[in-house]
Design an enzyme around this catalytic site. Structure first.
Site, PDB file in Angstrom:
ATOM      1  N   CYS A  74       0.795  -1.302  -0.039  1.00  0.00           N
ATOM      2  CA  CYS A  74      -0.013   0.088   0.068  1.00  0.00           C
ATOM      3  C   CYS A  74       1.027   1.328  -0.066  1.00  0.00           C
ATOM      4  O   CYS A  74       1.608   1.410   0.757  1.00  0.00           O
ATOM      5  CB  CYS A  74      -0.912  -0.112   1.029  1.00  0.00           C
ATOM      6  N   CYS A  80      -1.143   6.321   6.833  1.00  0.00           N
ATOM      7  CA  CYS A  80      -1.933   5.932   7.372  1.00  0.00           C
ATOM      8  C   CYS A  80      -1.975   4.993   8.656  1.00  0.00           C
ATOM      9  O   CYS A  80      -0.970   4.347   8.784  1.00  0.00           O
ATOM     10  CB  CYS A  80      -2.994   4.836   6.292  1.00  0.00           C
ATOM     11  N   CYS A 161      -8.908   0.393   0.519  1.00  0.00           N
ATOM     12  CA  CYS A 161      -8.154  -0.475   1.190  1.00  0.00           C
ATOM     13  C   CYS A 161      -7.905  -1.747   0.802  1.00  0.00           C
ATOM     14  O   CYS A 161      -9.015  -2.342   0.842  1.00  0.00           O
ATOM     15  CB  CYS A 161      -8.553  -0.377   2.756  1.00  0.00           C
ATOM     16  N   GLN A 284     -17.809 -11.030  14.002  1.00  0.00           N
ATOM     17  CA  GLN A 284     -16.066 -10.737  13.636  1.00  0.00           C
ATOM     18  C   GLN A 284     -15.762 -10.416  12.199  1.00  0.00           C
ATOM     19  O   GLN A 284     -16.432 -10.758  11.248  1.00  0.00           O
ATOM     20  CB  GLN A 284     -15.462 -12.175  13.792  1.00  0.00           C
ATOM     21  N   TYR A 313     -18.885 -14.579  28.730  1.00  0.00           N
ATOM     22  CA  TYR A 313     -18.450 -13.573  27.859  1.00  0.00           C
ATOM     23  C   TYR A 313     -19.057 -13.925  26.507  1.00  0.00           C
ATOM     24  O   TYR A 313     -18.275 -13.937  25.553  1.00  0.00           O
ATOM     25  CB  TYR A 313     -17.298 -13.249  27.675  1.00  0.00           C
ATOM     26  N   GLU A 334     -23.595 -13.046  29.674  1.00  0.00           N
ATOM     27  CA  GLU A 334     -22.998 -11.944  28.797  1.00  0.00           C
ATOM     28  C   GLU A 334     -23.630 -10.877  29.585  1.00  0.00           C
ATOM     29  O   GLU A 334     -24.736 -10.771  30.027  1.00  0.00           O
ATOM     30  CB  GLU A 334     -23.194 -11.757  27.433  1.00  0.00           C
ATOM     31  N   ASP A 382     -14.249 -16.027  26.661  1.00  0.00           N
ATOM     32  CA  ASP A 382     -13.855 -14.965  25.620  1.00  0.00           C
ATOM     33  C   ASP A 382     -13.963 -13.838  25.998  1.00  0.00           C
ATOM     34  O   ASP A 382     -14.864 -13.166  25.483  1.00  0.00           O
ATOM     35  CB  ASP A 382     -14.478 -15.473  24.336  1.00  0.00           C
ATOM     36  N   CYS A 409      -7.956 -12.026  22.758  1.00  0.00           N
ATOM     37  CA  CYS A 409      -7.149 -10.941  21.776  1.00  0.00           C
ATOM     38  C   CYS A 409      -6.009 -10.293  22.390  1.00  0.00           C
ATOM     39  O   CYS A 409      -5.559  -9.427  21.474  1.00  0.00           O
ATOM     40  CB  CYS A 409      -8.397  -9.979  21.074  1.00  0.00           C
TER      41      CYS A 409
END
Length: 459
Positions: A74, A80, A161, A284, A313, A334, A382, A409
């Protein structure tokens, strides 16, 4: 006394890359971070910031380029703020992410790590099914759409993008054309004036349906012309929505949606399950790698038809519903009520009747479930990026579950929670990483922990 000075040049060999994507080298043992440097680079740098224990340098010249380098795909790379690793070959990125998981688990988690499987992508471009482009003015007063410059809210003008679909270019051009021809100004964060704030696009891999959401601080003029321009951009557009967002806030969307064309949702399939996706739905962004991640989680869970699963979660219930196909019962927890409402609808939509969901704080609900006789065989975790908390983890331990599958994550908070669980009678058995966001520093991790001590069965 630190061995470097601000505004002076030095030569440094880059050893690795930090979790933020900066190259890491040492000058007389003193750590220096250098953005856009690669492991193996010998570089001439200018020190731009000094702290007590580290400094930041600016890359001036590559004296010996690393063998791991490549030409960024890119032309906006380095300007960016969307990607940090496009100067590294993809295989090198995967090795860095694997090392990041291993380092976190060993240094923070205090556990020995054996084999880590890192699942990359065969085609690590065009993988995102959601793209969000802020709208504003550049210094010349022209309306631009793009991404924010790193560590700022200055918009770098983009036509599209490489991480999203090719349709983005024509949709952004259509919105700008509408604004120009109808005299509709972009929103100005500083003055809280203007109209169009963002262009938000969602696509469905299975059905090909596409949603375009235009976020605005006030009702735009000639909305029918906005619809005409956007529909002309792509024949796949099945939903055009006006999102009203008049708050002084960095939130992507406001609370109110108005359907200008088509359906309020698009439909997509993930791991054999059907979902309806609205502008505010969590879904996701990389469906190929999401399926890999969830399949790995199910493999680690090793479910049997007699098992009871507690999914903490659980969000909109994606993993819960996958587990429900393989076990006796799933209980999803949750804290966000809307997510639980979505989970219940998703269960009904997919004909799944052995999953029940609770909108509650896990650390309060799990002990009540145990008092009521619930005994999970497997716990799925999660959590958000900040990880879990000791009260919730203590409740998981109290449940006596034989296996815990933790999806994360953030390797650092995962490792912290693994340390807690290993101190409570669990052992780390398996670890895998899934590259959900190629060209960035982010990586998803899934681990399996098994209980090795007894004594919880009678709690």
């Amino acid at each position: 006394m630190i061995p470097v000075e601000k505004n002076k040049e030095y030569t440094v060999r880059i050893e690795t890359v930090s979790s933020e994507g900066d190259g890491v080298g040492r000058i007389d043992g003193f750590t220096v971070f250098v953005p856009y440097a690669a492991p193996g680079d010998l570089a001439r740098i200018l020190i731009v910031k000094c702290k007590a224990h580290y400094a930041y340098g600016k890359l001036i010249e590559l004296l010996e380029p690393s063998a791991q380098r490549q030409e960024p795909a890119c032309e906006k790379f380095g300007v960016c703020g969307g990607c940090r690793l496009m100067h590294l070959q993809y295989g090198a990125q995967l090795e860095l992410k694997k090392q990041a998981i291993s380092d976190a688990l060993q240094k923070i988690g205090g556990v020995e790590v054996g084999r880590i499987e890192l699942y990359g992508m065969d085609h690590p471009f065009r993988y995102r099914n959601k793209m969000i482009f802020p709208v504003g003015k550049n210094r010349q007063g022209e309306t631009v759409c793009g991404f924010y410059r790193e560590r700022s809210h200055d918009i770098v003008a983009l036509e599209g993008c490489l991480l999203g679909g090719e349709y983005a270019c024509s949709v952004l051009a259509a919105v700008k054309r509408y604004m120009r021809e109808s005299g509709v100004p972009p929103y100005d964060e500083g003055t809280h004036t203007g109209c169009i704030r963002r262009v938000f696009m969602r696509t469905a891999r299975k059905t090909g349906e596409m949603m375009v959401v235009v976020s605005a601080a006030e009702a735009p003029q000639n909305p029918e012309e906005l619809v005409r321009c956007i529909r002309a951009a792509s024949g796949d557009i099945t939903s055009i929505i006006l999102n009203m967002h008049d708050k002084r806030s960095n939130a992507v969307l406001g609370a109110e949606n108005k359907v200008l064309y088509g359906s309020p949702v698009i439909r997509d399939q993930l791991c054999g399950l059907w979902f309806e996706i609205s502008p505010h739905s969590f879904f996701q962004v990389n469906p190929v790698q999401t399926e890999r991640l969830y399949e790995t989680a199910m493999e680690y869970a090793g479910l049997s038809p007699a098992d009871t699963v507690l999914d903490i979660y659980c969000g909109i219930g994606t993993i819960s519903l996958l587990a429900a196909k393989r076990c006796k019962e799933v209980i999803g927890v949750e804290i966000v009520p809307q997510a639980i409402a979505d989970a219940e609808q998703n269960a009904a939509r997919n004909g799944i009747g052995n999953a029940r969901f609770y909108a509650s704080d896990a650390q309060k609900l799990v002990p009540k479930l145990l008092e009521g006789g619930v005994r999970p065989d497997v716990v799925l975790l999660d959590p958000p990026r900040k990880g879990s908390d000791e009260q919730t983890l203590a409740a998981v331990v109290q449940s006596g579950a034989g296996r815990i599958v933790y999806v994360s994550c953030n390797p650092a908070t995962l490792a912290r929670d693994v340390r807690f669980l290993t101190g409570q009678g669990y052992v780390l058995e398996r670890v895998a990483g899934v590259d959900m966001f190629p060209w960035t520093t982010h990586v998803e991790t899934v681990v399996l922990m098994s209980r090795i001590c007894s004594g919880y069965e009678n709690l």
